[in-house]
Design a protein around this motif. Structure first.
Motif, PDB file in Angstrom:
ATOM      1  N   TRP A 177       0.831  -1.242  -0.097  1.00 39.50           N
ATOM      2  CA  TRP A 177       0.222   0.080  -0.120  1.00 39.50           C
ATOM      3  C   TRP A 177       0.980   1.287  -0.051  1.00 39.50           C
ATOM      4  O   TRP A 177       1.946   1.239   0.744  1.00 39.50           O
ATOM      5  N   ASP A 178       0.471   2.150  -0.977  1.00 40.11           N
ATOM      6  CA  ASP A 178       1.039   3.660  -0.746  1.00 40.11           C
ATOM      7  C   ASP A 178      -0.388   4.438  -0.559  1.00 40.11           C
ATOM      8  O   ASP A 178      -0.882   5.131  -1.582  1.00 40.11           O
ATOM      9  N   GLY A 179      -0.629   4.907   0.808  1.00 42.70           N
ATOM     10  CA  GLY A 179      -1.696   5.499   1.277  1.00 42.70           C
ATOM     11  C   GLY A 179      -2.744   4.758   0.681  1.00 42.70           C
ATOM     12  O   GLY A 179      -3.215   3.468   1.119  1.00 42.70           O
ATOM     13  N   ASP A 180      -3.698   5.367  -0.021  1.00 44.39           N
ATOM     14  CA  ASP A 180      -5.143   4.707  -0.701  1.00 44.39           C
ATOM     15  C   ASP A 180      -4.739   3.604  -1.758  1.00 44.39           C
ATOM     16  O   ASP A 180      -5.766   3.027  -2.291  1.00 44.39           O
ATOM     17  N   ASP A 181      -3.446   4.142  -2.433  1.00 46.12           N
ATOM     18  CA  ASP A 181      -3.224   3.282  -3.554  1.00 46.12           C
ATOM     19  C   ASP A 181      -2.639   1.830  -3.147  1.00 46.12           C
ATOM     20  O   ASP A 181      -2.029   1.998  -2.086  1.00 46.12           O
ATOM     21  N   SER A 182      -2.790   0.873  -4.123  1.00 45.84           N
ATOM     22  CA  SER A 182      -2.149  -0.500  -3.568  1.00 45.84           C
ATOM     23  C   SER A 182      -1.854  -1.135  -4.803  1.00 45.84           C
ATOM     24  O   SER A 182      -2.540  -0.928  -5.749  1.00 45.84           O
ATOM     25  N   VAL A 183      -0.925  -2.282  -4.756  1.00 46.59           N
ATOM     26  CA  VAL A 183      -0.764  -3.040  -5.783  1.00 46.59           C
ATOM     27  C   VAL A 183      -0.505  -4.594  -5.181  1.00 46.59           C
ATOM     28  O   VAL A 183       0.026  -4.699  -3.994  1.00 46.59           O
ATOM     29  N   MET A 184      -1.215  -5.626  -5.980  1.00 44.33           N
ATOM     30  CA  MET A 184      -1.227  -6.978  -5.324  1.00 44.33           C
ATOM     31  C   MET A 184      -0.620  -7.968  -6.175  1.00 44.33           C
ATOM     32  O   MET A 184      -1.109  -7.744  -7.384  1.00 44.33           O
ATOM     33  N   ALA A 185       0.311  -8.852  -5.922  1.00 46.09           N
ATOM     34  CA  ALA A 185       0.909  -9.668  -6.858  1.00 46.09           C
ATOM     35  C   ALA A 185       0.562 -11.077  -6.024  1.00 46.09           C
ATOM     36  O   ALA A 185       1.533 -11.504  -5.226  1.00 46.09           O
ATOM     37  N   ASN A 186      -0.248 -12.008  -6.465  1.00 48.80           N
ATOM     38  CA  ASN A 186      -0.653 -13.128  -5.809  1.00 48.80           C
ATOM     39  C   ASN A 186      -0.452 -14.147  -6.861  1.00 48.80           C
ATOM     40  O   ASN A 186      -0.436 -14.177  -8.115  1.00 48.80           O
ATOM     41  N   MET A 187      -0.006 -15.363  -6.323  1.00 47.61           N
ATOM     42  CA  MET A 187       0.271 -16.646  -7.193  1.00 47.61           C
ATOM     43  C   MET A 187       0.013 -17.998  -6.439  1.00 47.61           C
ATOM     44  O   MET A 187       0.061 -18.271  -5.323  1.00 47.61           O
ATOM     45  N   PHE A 188      -0.852 -18.871  -7.279  1.00 43.34           N
ATOM     46  CA  PHE A 188      -1.024 -20.106  -6.899  1.00 43.34           C
ATOM     47  C   PHE A 188      -0.577 -21.222  -7.935  1.00 43.34           C
ATOM     48  O   PHE A 188      -1.048 -20.695  -9.004  1.00 43.34           O
ATOM     49  N   THR A 189       0.274 -22.017  -7.540  1.00 40.55           N
ATOM     50  CA  THR A 189       0.852 -23.081  -8.387  1.00 40.55           C
ATOM     51  C   THR A 189       0.658 -24.468  -7.897  1.00 40.55           C
ATOM     52  O   THR A 189       0.523 -24.673  -6.632  1.00 40.55           O
ATOM     53  N   THR A 190       0.455 -25.358  -8.742  1.00 44.17           N
ATOM     54  CA  THR A 190       0.110 -26.720  -8.383  1.00 44.17           C
ATOM     55  C   THR A 190       1.224 -27.474  -9.330  1.00 44.17           C
ATOM     56  O   THR A 190       1.299 -27.347 -10.639  1.00 44.17           O
ATOM     57  N   LEU A 191       2.073 -28.206  -8.855  1.00 42.78           N
ATOM     58  CA  LEU A 191       3.261 -29.058  -9.615  1.00 42.78           C
ATOM     59  C   LEU A 191       2.824 -30.508  -9.186  1.00 42.78           C
ATOM     60  O   LEU A 191       2.819 -30.893  -8.199  1.00 42.78           O
ATOM     61  N   ILE A 192       2.635 -31.277 -10.157  1.00 42.67           N
ATOM     62  CA  ILE A 192       2.382 -32.559 -10.470  1.00 42.67           C
ATOM     63  C   ILE A 192       3.247 -33.465 -11.040  1.00 42.67           C
ATOM     64  O   ILE A 192       3.851 -33.079 -12.026  1.00 42.67           O
TER      65      ILE A 192
END
Length: 202
Positions: free
Chosen positions: A171-186
């Motif tokens: 977060w930067d004050g009211d601004d934000s950035v999100m970097a999410n990751m979900f991985t599955t390795l079979i």
């Protein structure tokens, strides 16, 4: 993707180093306007693990309660996103073998872990420029495997499923950035352990 591990144990103490690589192609990103944009992601992680090993002498079954440090990087060509994190984790590893006969054993394996990081060890850069005053990082994951062990030489072959979830928001004050990751390795995992204990006649 793939992973490579090298470890050492002495009585109740065990250490391990692991390198993991994921490459995700044909990634599709949906914008706020519902536009679809192609992207590609590369994930690399280096883990150093140390913990207390619970075992019975002469038995390949054991449990490991551990702490680990992880250096991970994510590169994604959408918005030129780059993430570098130094995190710490707590985990529990379980390896259970049950004999079919004198040489072959059935094996179940599981690994569960979770962790976070300090503010200054969580770096995110992208085309969206922020000067964050607040950060959140959560990493949880697990590995499950089933297979067989040739006990006289302590070689195990497993079919495994590994899942990893990363939530990273700044977060930067009211601004934000999100970097999410979900991985599955079979895939498949081969484990070889060298020991001065002869589990069965060689």
């Amino acid at each position: 993707g793939y992973a490579f591990s090298l470890g050492y144990y002495y009585k109740h103490i065990q250490t391990e180093f692991t390198y993991t690589h994921h490459e995700i192609k044909n990634l599709v990103y949906r914008t706020d306007n519902d536009d679809l944009i192609d992207a590609q992601l590369n994930y690399d992680a280096y883990d150093i693990k140390a913990g207390f090993r619970f075992y019975r002498r002469g038995d390949t079954t054991y449990q490991l309660l551990y702490m680990s440090g992880r250096h991970s990087t994510v590169e994604m060509d959408f918005n030129s996103t780059s993430i570098e994190v130094m995190s710490y984790n707590l985990g529990f590893y379980f390896f259970r073998s049950k004999g079919f006969n004198k040489y072959i054993e059935f094996v179940l394996m599981a690994d569960l872990y979770g962790g976070t990081t300090h503010f200054k060890y969580n770096r995110v850069s992208s085309d969206i420029v922020l000067y964050p005053d607040k950060k959140m990082f959560i990493n949880v994951g697990g590995l499950a495997g089933i297979g067989f062990q040739y006990e006289p030489y302590d070689i195990t072959t497993l079919f495994t499923v590994k899942s990893d979830t990363i939530i990273n928001k700044q977060w930067d004050g009211d601004d934000s950035v999100m970097a999410n990751m979900f991985t599955t390795l079979i895939g498949f995992q081969i484990i070889y352990k060298y020991s001065n204990i002869k589990y069965n006649k060689r």
